[in-house]
Design an enzyme around this catalytic site. Structure first.
Site, PDB file in Angstrom:
ATOM      1  N   HIS A 141      -0.679  -7.363 -14.916  1.00  0.00           N
ATOM      2  CA  HIS A 141      -0.565  -6.183 -14.053  1.00  0.00           C
ATOM      3  C   HIS A 141      -1.846  -5.394 -14.246  1.00  0.00           C
ATOM      4  CE1 HIS A 141       0.894  -2.805 -11.873  1.00  0.00           C
ATOM      5  NE2 HIS A 141       2.174  -3.169 -11.905  1.00  0.00           N
ATOM      6  N   ASP A 161      11.538  -3.387  -7.256  1.00  0.00           N
ATOM      7  CA  ASP A 161      11.295  -2.227  -8.120  1.00  0.00           C
ATOM      8  C   ASP A 161      12.295  -1.092  -7.836  1.00  0.00           C
ATOM      9  OD1 ASP A 161       9.965  -0.971 -10.155  1.00  0.00           O
ATOM     10  OD2 ASP A 161       8.140  -0.521  -9.031  1.00  0.00           O
ATOM     11  N   GLN A 185       0.928  -6.573  -4.888  1.00  0.00           N
ATOM     12  CA  GLN A 185       1.773  -5.397  -4.670  1.00  0.00           C
ATOM     13  C   GLN A 185       1.513  -4.736  -3.338  1.00  0.00           C
ATOM     14  OE1 GLN A 185       2.827  -2.259  -7.611  1.00  0.00           O
ATOM     15  NE2 GLN A 185       0.803  -2.796  -8.389  1.00  0.00           N
ATOM     16  N   GLU A 195      16.420   3.928  -9.845  1.00  0.00           N
ATOM     17  CA  GLU A 195      16.814   4.999 -10.777  1.00  0.00           C
ATOM     18  C   GLU A 195      16.876   6.372 -10.118  1.00  0.00           C
ATOM     19  OE1 GLU A 195      13.794   3.513 -10.913  1.00  0.00           O
ATOM     20  OE2 GLU A 195      13.945   1.966 -12.436  1.00  0.00           O
ATOM     21  N   ARG A 244      -2.078   4.515  -3.394  1.00  0.00           N
ATOM     22  CA  ARG A 244      -0.747   3.978  -3.704  1.00  0.00           C
ATOM     23  C   ARG A 244      -0.370   2.909  -2.682  1.00  0.00           C
ATOM     24  NH1 ARG A 244       2.768   7.681  -6.532  1.00  0.00           N
ATOM     25  NH2 ARG A 244       4.155   5.903  -6.437  1.00  0.00           N
ATOM     26  N   VAL A 245       0.579   2.073  -3.085  1.00  0.00           N
ATOM     27  CA  VAL A 245       1.102   1.073  -2.153  1.00  0.00           C
ATOM     28  C   VAL A 245       1.820   1.808  -1.018  1.00  0.00           C
ATOM     29  CG1 VAL A 245       2.788  -0.793  -1.877  1.00  0.00           C
ATOM     30  CG2 VAL A 245       1.352  -0.696  -3.938  1.00  0.00           C
ATOM     31  N   ASP A 296       7.576  -0.161 -17.376  1.00  0.00           N
ATOM     32  CA  ASP A 296       6.214   0.365 -17.460  1.00  0.00           C
ATOM     33  C   ASP A 296       5.847   0.769 -18.879  1.00  0.00           C
ATOM     34  OD1 ASP A 296       6.373   0.070 -14.746  1.00  0.00           O
ATOM     35  OD2 ASP A 296       6.516   2.208 -14.297  1.00  0.00           O
ATOM     36  N   TRP A 344       4.713   2.119   1.261  1.00  0.00           N
ATOM     37  CA  TRP A 344       6.083   1.580   1.200  1.00  0.00           C
ATOM     38  C   TRP A 344       6.630   1.347   2.608  1.00  0.00           C
ATOM     39  CZ3 TRP A 344       9.313   3.882  -3.394  1.00  0.00           C
ATOM     40  CH2 TRP A 344       8.558   3.761  -4.573  1.00  0.00           C
TER      41      TRP A 344
END
Ligand SMILES: *[C@@H]1O[C@H](CO)[C@@H](O)[C@H](O)[C@H]1NC(C)=O
Ligand SMILES: *[C@@H]1O[C@H](CO)[C@@H](O)[C@H](O)[C@H]1NC(C)=O
Ligand SMILES: *[C@@H]1O[C@H](CO)[C@@H](O)[C@H](O)[C@H]1NC(C)=O
Ligand SMILES: *[C@@H]1O[C@H](CO)[C@@H](O)[C@H](O)[C@H]1NC(C)=O
Ligand SMILES: *[C@@H]1O[C@H](CO)[C@@H](O)[C@H](O)[C@H]1NC(C)=O
Length: 734
Positions: free
Chosen positions: A582, A441, A316, A444, A329-330, A515, A332
């Site tokens: 995961h 991913d 990821q 929404e 966190r990743v 999730d 982005w």
């Protein structure tokens, strides 16, 4: 007076109808009418319970990081009791509904849409000047015992009867059970607890045990309102929003029906058949790991040393990490981070030599702090808010923008450069690096005040934000599909997605359940991952899988993944089309496959079982592509005359020949399995291969590592199943 007791029944004059309508049977009397198709009553109008009601209302969807507080207020509701049914010369058969105040709707039974088992209703919003009307309530007949399934991806209940399901693309929520303390706490602090109906992938569609399927294609907010069991009067309602634009008929405002044949026939008809998966998928598990090149290779070697079959490493954090107040966190910033993953380009090639692929992660959003965003920030490619300001959203201590990837309406006769640019970026930064798959991913998060530069002319300003919101995930999905097809790599690549809608089944390559919580619960845990695949399968999506061990945790409340949950999830995933781990939202708290030697050894065994099943799984995935039979399916699709088969939400058929009954509770050493019938079954782990005749309920031993599985005694795969028994059974008998 009930319909059947009606005195005057006029069978509609068939002489007047063109042959195209021969499958319809229309009966009318002075209380209403009913329309059957292929012998099944599909539409019913009674003056006192009209087929359609109009209304007006207001809508608010308050955004909380992908969760929404929806306030859908209905101000007025107008039944349309009066009707006429007619057919103009060579025109469509139309039903016109009106009330005394001049409100009305003309519904066309579109002649072009009629085939042996299908027809569509087209709503002619222009036929009446329905000033101020923007809400519609369409009634469908119900029967007392009827079950209804689908609704896109649903998690808590497979049969949706007796509940109302708002159809709104959003985060599934955390806990998803308003009576549970966990959900209440998350609601209190983050308004993100969710509910039984919250889902990434809603579809205003359902399959009924009455043997028909219906879908509403109107792209706004809608609801499926199912009447309680026992009801055969009130009926179900499909409710939706629409504000018509005069002179611009809605391009996608139909209601499609599929009627007749068996439930399996209907599912096969509505499943377009997703393409087969790349061959390498069936060779082992994809390990979800992070931390840079050295760590990634370390986890691979640890797994291989324990005998695990690993076919992929899913990193990821290929673009790097950032530290926020909410943890690491990743980053982005969608390109290879050469300092975090040194030599990744050559490592990818070396790993491919040993049949291990590398997979990454991407969303349609970019962190505003990254150099990828910076290099594009002056381009006119971003989604804006209604006030023309660029959409910048806080995704939890970092801000992102969103690329306006909307595919223009055919009317526009134009291309969207932003969509082309994003595909180009993904080609250069992902495909050209040799990456074999990715999690695509999100999808929404478009709030209702967001605007695309490419709306259809038929989108009213009132509906624009809703249409964009509901469709964004599907646009994201089709972009990924176009990318792999335009580059000729669809046979080698698997991208997987959680968010979707009605059209996703045509473009997605693999669904993933989103999730789940790192627990066993019906509403959001291991159990819900099974129901999610089964509900999708009944809506035409034949391929899905879940995060092994779940994703969402909350250590302060004890929501931490246990070793047992992880291993039970892994053992059942060996009987799904893809095995992928995961680390979850709290990787250092959660039990991981690499946490200790015993876990890795047990996990390795489940990957060996998955790999041993390769030829069977491949055939099953191919069958989904060619014969449209979903890979994981509820028992009742095949055993449709066995009443008990309709109540086993946590068992499924994996292809034609394997029945899987995952252990969904902790602390079990035995497990009860329902074997539908008539059918001869053999317990996969039974060394004596005793034949058990279904229908029957049996208790089987269920040690860790042996998910309860039965195969059909007459399967053409018996030799393979016996071989798996020989290699992997713990010498159990029934
Ligand atoms: C919901 O919307 C209606 C109409 O706009 C409003 O009157 C009501 O106060 C809103 N309710 C909530 C809880 O926001
Ligand atoms: C409409 O229906 C009502 C009863 O539901 C009836 O009294 C009235 O006459 C009808 N009007 C027309 C124009 O058919
Ligand atoms: C929701 O939580 C309550 C309280 O813990 C529990 O009794 C109930 O079974 C749960 N419902 C579902 C659907 O998980
Ligand atoms: C690469 O990743 C590291 C560590 O995750 C991060 O500190 C750094 O900013 C990233 N570099 C770039 C250029 O994105
Ligand atoms: C995100 O942007 C908003 C508004 O521009 C700003 O107030 C906020 O500090 C930013 N957040 C971060 C984490 O940079």
């Amino acid at each position: 007076m009930s319909w059947q007791q009606a005195l005057i029944v006029i069978v509609f004059a068939f002489q007047g109808l063109s042959l195209a309508y021969a499958q319809f049977q229309i009966t009318e009397d002075d209380t209403g009418f009913e329309i059957s198709f292929n012998g099944l009553k599909v539409l019913e109008h009674l003056s006192e319970r009209p087929l359609l009601e109009l209304g007006n209302g207001e809508f608010e969807a308050v955004f909380h990081k992908g969760d929404y507080d929806i306030n859908d207020t209905i101000n007025e509701r107008f039944p349309l009791p009066n009707w006429t049914i007619d057919q103009e010369a060579s025109g469509p058969l139309t039903v016109t509904l009106t009330n005394e105040d001049g409100l009305g709707m003309k519904i066309n039974l579109d002649e072009d849409s009629i085939s042996k088992n299908q027809f569509s209703l087209v709503f002619d919003y222009d036929a009446f000047d329905n000033e101020g009307i923007n809400r519609y309530f369409f009634r469908l007949p119900s029967t007392p015992e009827e079950a209804v399934w689908g609704g896109g991806e649903q998690y808590t209940w497979l049969n949706m009867r007796g509940r109302t399901y708002p159809m709104w693309v959003r985060e599934q929520g955390f806990g998803r059970n308003k009576s549970s303390l966990l959900t209440q706490i998350v609601d209190e602090f983050a308004k993100a607890g969710g509910d039984f109906h919250t889902t990434y992938w809603p579809q205003a569609s359902f399959l009924s045990s009455r043997k028909y399927y219906v879908e509403l294609t109107t792209p706004t907010y809608s609801e499926l309102q199912f009447s309680p069991e026992g009801d055969d009067e009130v009926g179900h309602y499909i409710y939706w929003h629409w504000t018509p634009v005069k002179g611009e008929p809605c391009r996608s405002c139909k209601m499609n029906f599929l009627v007749g044949g068996s439930l399996m026939d209907i599912v096969q008809e509505l499943n377009p058949g997703q393409p087969p998966l790349p061959d390498w998928i069936h060779d082992g598990a994809i390990l979800g790991v992070q931390g840079g090149t050295e760590d990634m290779l370390g986890y691979l070697r640890q797994a291989q040393d324990a005998g695990a079959k690993i076919n992929g490493l899913w990193i990821q954090d290929w673009s790097g990490k950032i530290v926020t107040a909410l943890g690491t966190r990743v980053f982005w910033n969608w390109r290879w981070n050469e300092t975090w993953y040194p030599n990744l380009d050559t490592v990818i090639q070396d790993l491919k030599e040993e049949n291990v692929r590398v997979l990454v992660y991407i969303t349609p959003h970019l962190n505003v702090e990254g150099d990828v965003y910076e290099s594009l920030s002056n381009e006119n490619i971003w989604l804006n808010r209604k006030d023309s300001s660029r959409l910048v959203q806080d995704f939890g201590q970092f801000n992102v923008t969103t690329v306006d990837i909307v595919n223009p309406d055919p009317d526009c006769n134009c291309l969207n450069p932003a969509r082309i640019m994003y595909k180009d970026l993904m080609k250069k930064n992902i495909l050209d690096l040799g990456i074999a798959g990715w999690m695509a991913d999100f999808g929404e998060y478009t709030e209702v005040d967001v605007r695309t530069a490419y709306p259809g002319k038929w989108w009213s300003d009132e509906d624009h934000g809703e249409i964009l919101h509901q469709n964004f995930a599907q646009e994201w999905c089709s972009l990924n599909r176009e990318l792999v097809e335009e580059n000729g790599v669809s046979d080698e690549i698997m991208f997987f997605m959680r968010a979707g809608g009605l059209r996703s089944k045509y473009s997605i390559s693999m669904g993933w359940s989103g999730d789940q919580n790192v627990d066993w619960t019906q509403s959001d845990g291991l159990k819900s991952s099974i129901v999610s695949s089964l509900s999708l399968s009944l809506g035409g999506m034949g391929l899905s899988h879940s995060d092994i061990g779940g994703y969402t945790g909350m250590p302060p409340l004890g929501e931490i993944r246990s070793k047992e949950l992880l291993l039970r999830w892994a053992e059942y995933s060996a009987f799904t089309p893809v095995m992928r781990t995961h680390e979850g939202s709290h990787r250092t708290f959660n039990h991981q496959v690499y946490t200790d030697e015993d876990t890795m050894t047990q996990f390795a065994r489940t990957t060996q079982i998955f790999a041993a099943l390769k030829e069977y799984s491949k055939a099953t995935v191919l069958q989904n592509a060619n014969e449209f039979t979903p890979v994981m399916r509820p028992l009742f699709l095949e055993f449709d005359t066995d009443g008990d088969a309709y109540h086993e939400d946590y068992q499924y058929m994996y292809g034609d020949d394997l029945l899987v009954a995952p252990v969904t509770e902790p602390g079990m050493t035995e497990w009860e399995v329902y074997l539908p019938g008539p059918q001869d079954w053999i317990y996969l782990w039974d060394d004596e291969a005793t034949i058990v005749l279904g229908p029957k309920r049996v208790i089987v031993p269920a040690p860790m590592g042996q998910t309860p599985v039965f195969y059909k005694a007459d399967s053409k795969w018996v030799t393979l199943f016996q071989e798996i028994n020989r290699q992997f059974s713990f010498s159990n008998s029934l």
